[in-house]
Design an enzyme around this catalytic site. Structure first.
Site, PDB file in Angstrom:
ATOM      1  CD  GLU A  57      -2.567  -1.369   2.580  1.00 23.81           C
ATOM      2  OE1 GLU A  57      -2.503  -0.470   3.451  1.00 23.81           O
ATOM      3  OE2 GLU A  57      -3.211  -2.419   2.745  1.00 23.81           O
ATOM      4  CB  CYS A 107       2.767   7.671   3.142  1.00 24.55           C
ATOM      5  SG  CYS A 107       3.336   6.449   4.285  1.00 24.55           S
ATOM      6  CB  CYS A 110       7.163  -4.642   8.377  1.00 20.25           C
ATOM      7  SG  CYS A 110       8.544  -3.849   9.210  1.00 20.25           S
ATOM      8  CB  CYS A 163       6.520  -1.168  15.762  1.00 16.47           C
ATOM      9  SG  CYS A 163       8.064  -0.747  14.957  1.00 16.47           S
ATOM     10  CB  CYS A 219       3.000  -1.104  13.418  1.00 21.02           C
ATOM     11  SG  CYS A 219       2.970  -1.222  11.622  1.00 21.02           S
ATOM     12  N   GLY A 228       7.067  -1.470   5.795  1.00 16.02           N
ATOM     13  CA  GLY A 228       8.463  -1.887   5.767  1.00 16.02           C
ATOM     14  C   GLY A 228       9.432  -0.931   6.429  1.00 16.02           C
ATOM     15  CD  GLU A 229      13.859   0.383   9.163  1.00 11.84           C
ATOM     16  OE1 GLU A 229      13.242   0.782  10.154  1.00 11.84           O
ATOM     17  OE2 GLU A 229      14.551   1.130   8.447  1.00 11.84           O
ATOM     18  CB  SER A 238      10.198   7.333   8.418  1.00 11.87           C
ATOM     19  OG  SER A 238       9.821   7.028   9.721  1.00 11.87           O
ATOM     20  CB  SER A 295      10.673   4.993  14.506  1.00  9.20           C
ATOM     21  OG  SER A 295      10.257   5.260  13.196  1.00  9.20           O
ATOM     22  CG  HIS A 338       8.162   4.653  18.582  1.00  9.62           C
ATOM     23  ND1 HIS A 338       7.395   5.618  17.980  1.00  9.62           N
ATOM     24  CD2 HIS A 338       8.616   3.852  17.581  1.00  9.62           C
ATOM     25  CE1 HIS A 338       7.376   5.407  16.670  1.00  9.62           C
ATOM     26  NE2 HIS A 338       8.111   4.358  16.406  1.00  9.62           N
ATOM     27  CG  ASN A 348      -3.425   6.449  13.681  1.00  9.83           C
ATOM     28  OD1 ASN A 348      -4.240   7.342  13.884  1.00  9.83           O
ATOM     29  ND2 ASN A 348      -2.212   6.702  13.203  1.00  9.83           N
ATOM     30  CB  CYS A 402       1.025   6.620  11.337  1.00 12.16           C
ATOM     31  SG  CYS A 402       2.707   6.281  11.647  1.00 12.16           S
TER      32      CYS A 402
HETATM   33  S1  SF4 Z   1       6.017   0.825  12.237  1.00 14.03           S
HETATM   34 FE1  SF4 Z   1       7.238   0.534  10.368  1.00 14.03          FE
HETATM   35  S2  SF4 Z   1       9.038  -0.617  11.068  1.00 14.03           S
HETATM   36 FE2  SF4 Z   1       7.488  -0.826  12.691  1.00 14.03          FE
HETATM   37  S3  SF4 Z   1       6.409  -2.744  12.200  1.00 14.03           S
HETATM   38 FE3  SF4 Z   1       5.268  -1.052  11.224  1.00 14.03          FE
HETATM   39  S4  SF4 Z   1       6.055  -0.953   9.142  1.00 14.03           S
HETATM   40 FE4  SF4 Z   1       7.535  -2.121  10.350  1.00 14.03          FE
END
Ligand code: SF4
Length: 380
Positions: free
Chosen positions: A89, A113, A120, A124, A127, A178-179, A210, A233, A235, A310, A353
């Protein structure tokens, strides 16, 4: 016959020589794609019909199929399918402002974005994307196709501005699936295309990577001096809590090691770093943690961006209250660190996000995040 991507510059040059075309013909093709936002060779009327047909036979502009577009008032979320059947996406975000005199709502700027991977494996906890697992790294062409397609979409949706130029994407952020540092070779090439004036021509400030950061690519990133901005990131500025929030990598790449590398980056480039901080109720939003964060960022070229959490399926977390976010902001600002609170966008379309992959994950068995950063099982 397999088609080349239009971003395959070697194939395009070979095509030019084979068909005895002047170099300006290639510039004409690029102008159609990157300035006029055309994604179909048939619509490149500056070229002869014969050349358009030949290009059509040998090249593709978009290396993705559009599976769906989900819209709300502020965002358009694209579900793209890759040639090998994976779905990922990207999200267009429309930023409006209200004219003071007429009170009319006007489109101010557009941000895209983009995703660098399908799924991923960073894990996190706030997410939903990692619950898909990591399916694959996207290729340079697949990442660039997201931008080309989205620009064409914006052109068709909003048309021309008063200055007679097309509405188009002003900022590109690697904040989708993804990272990006785990797909660094492709991301690096994409960044050059995005900032090169022969192609997209976006300025350094308008392209942001990011990252939760994995240290080895950072060294390469520093050496490459990519013309992009960096968002980290964070956090939590507390090591133990960060290990809980970003369990797969925070234990190995500690805050101490990361900041040594980030300081090296800011010393070398003079660039400010944007720190992202998802605000989760009763998790990382206390006054004490705000002081820890303020102390960590104090004196550094930093800007803190607070992102209200979110909501996601199967994740038992809540967003911080407005009052708590305000207090957190005030405390960090008392250390001289600029702080903004990100506007919530795209929640209705599940394009905000941490929500990418929502439709894929809903109703599926939830995986546990892998804790080994060197794991190559391809399932986590
Ligand atoms: S926030 Fe980014 S790095 Fe973390 S799990 Fe989600 S997609 Fe992966």
């Amino acid at each position: 016959m397999t088609k080349h991507s239009i971003f395959d510059t070697q194939a395009l040059e070979a095509f030019r020589k084979e068909h005895k075309l002047q170099p300006y013909r290639i510039r004409q093709i690029y102008k159609e794609i990157f300035h006029n936002f055309v994604i179909d060779f048939k619509e490149m009327t500056a070229l002869s019909k014969d050349l358009r047909n030949k290009l059509e036979e040998s090249f593709e502009i978009i290396s993705l199929e559009v599976e769906d577009v989900i819209e709300d008032d502020e965002t358009s979320k694209f579900l793209f399918k890759t040639a090998d059947g994976n779905v990922m996406e990207s999200v267009l975000m429309y930023h409006f402002h209200t004219e003071q005199r007429t009170l009319e709502k006007k489109l101010n700027r557009i941000t895209l974005c983009i995703s660098s991977q399908v799924g991923c494996n960073v894990g996190c906890i706030f997410c939903v994307t990692w619950k898909m697992g990591l399916k694959k790294n996207l290729t340079r062409e697949e990442i660039l196709s997201q931008v080309v397609y989205a620009n064409n979409y914006v052109k068709n949706k909003y048309g021309k501005k008063v200055d007679n130029t097309w509405y188009s994407i002003r900022n590109v952020v690697f904040m989708g699936m993804g990272e990006p540092m785990l797909n660094y070779p492709a991301v690096k090439k994409v960044c050059w295309f995005l900032t090169d004036t022969n192609y997209f021509g976006l300025s350094r400030k308008r392209v942001t990577i990011s990252t939760s950061w994995v240290l080895p690519p950072l060294k390469q990133f520093l050496a490459d001096d990519l013309p992009v901005s960096l968002a980290f990131s964070l956090h939590s500025a507390d090591q133990k809590l960060r290990e809980e929030l970003v369990p797969t990598i925070a234990k190995y790449y500690t805050i101490e090691k990361l900041f040594a590398a980030l300081d090296e980056y800011t010393d070398k480039t003079g660039n400010k770093i944007f720190y992202e901080y998802v605000m989760i109720k009763d998790k990382n939003d206390s006054r004490e943690l705000a002081h820890t964060c303020g102390k960590l960022l104090q004196g550094r070229p930093a800007h803190l961006n607070l992102i209200p959490y979110n909501q996601n399926p199967a994740i038992d977390l809540e967003e911080s209250t407005e009052a708590r976010i305000k207090k957190f902001k005030d405390v960090v600002e008392s250390y001289g660190v600029p702080v903004t609170v990100r506007q919530n966008m795209g929640r209705k379309a599940k394009s905000a996000c941490g929500q990418l992959g929502y439709e894929k994950v809903q109703g599926k068995i939830i995986q546990k995040p892998c804790v080994d950063p060197n794991c190559d099982c391809k399932k986590c």
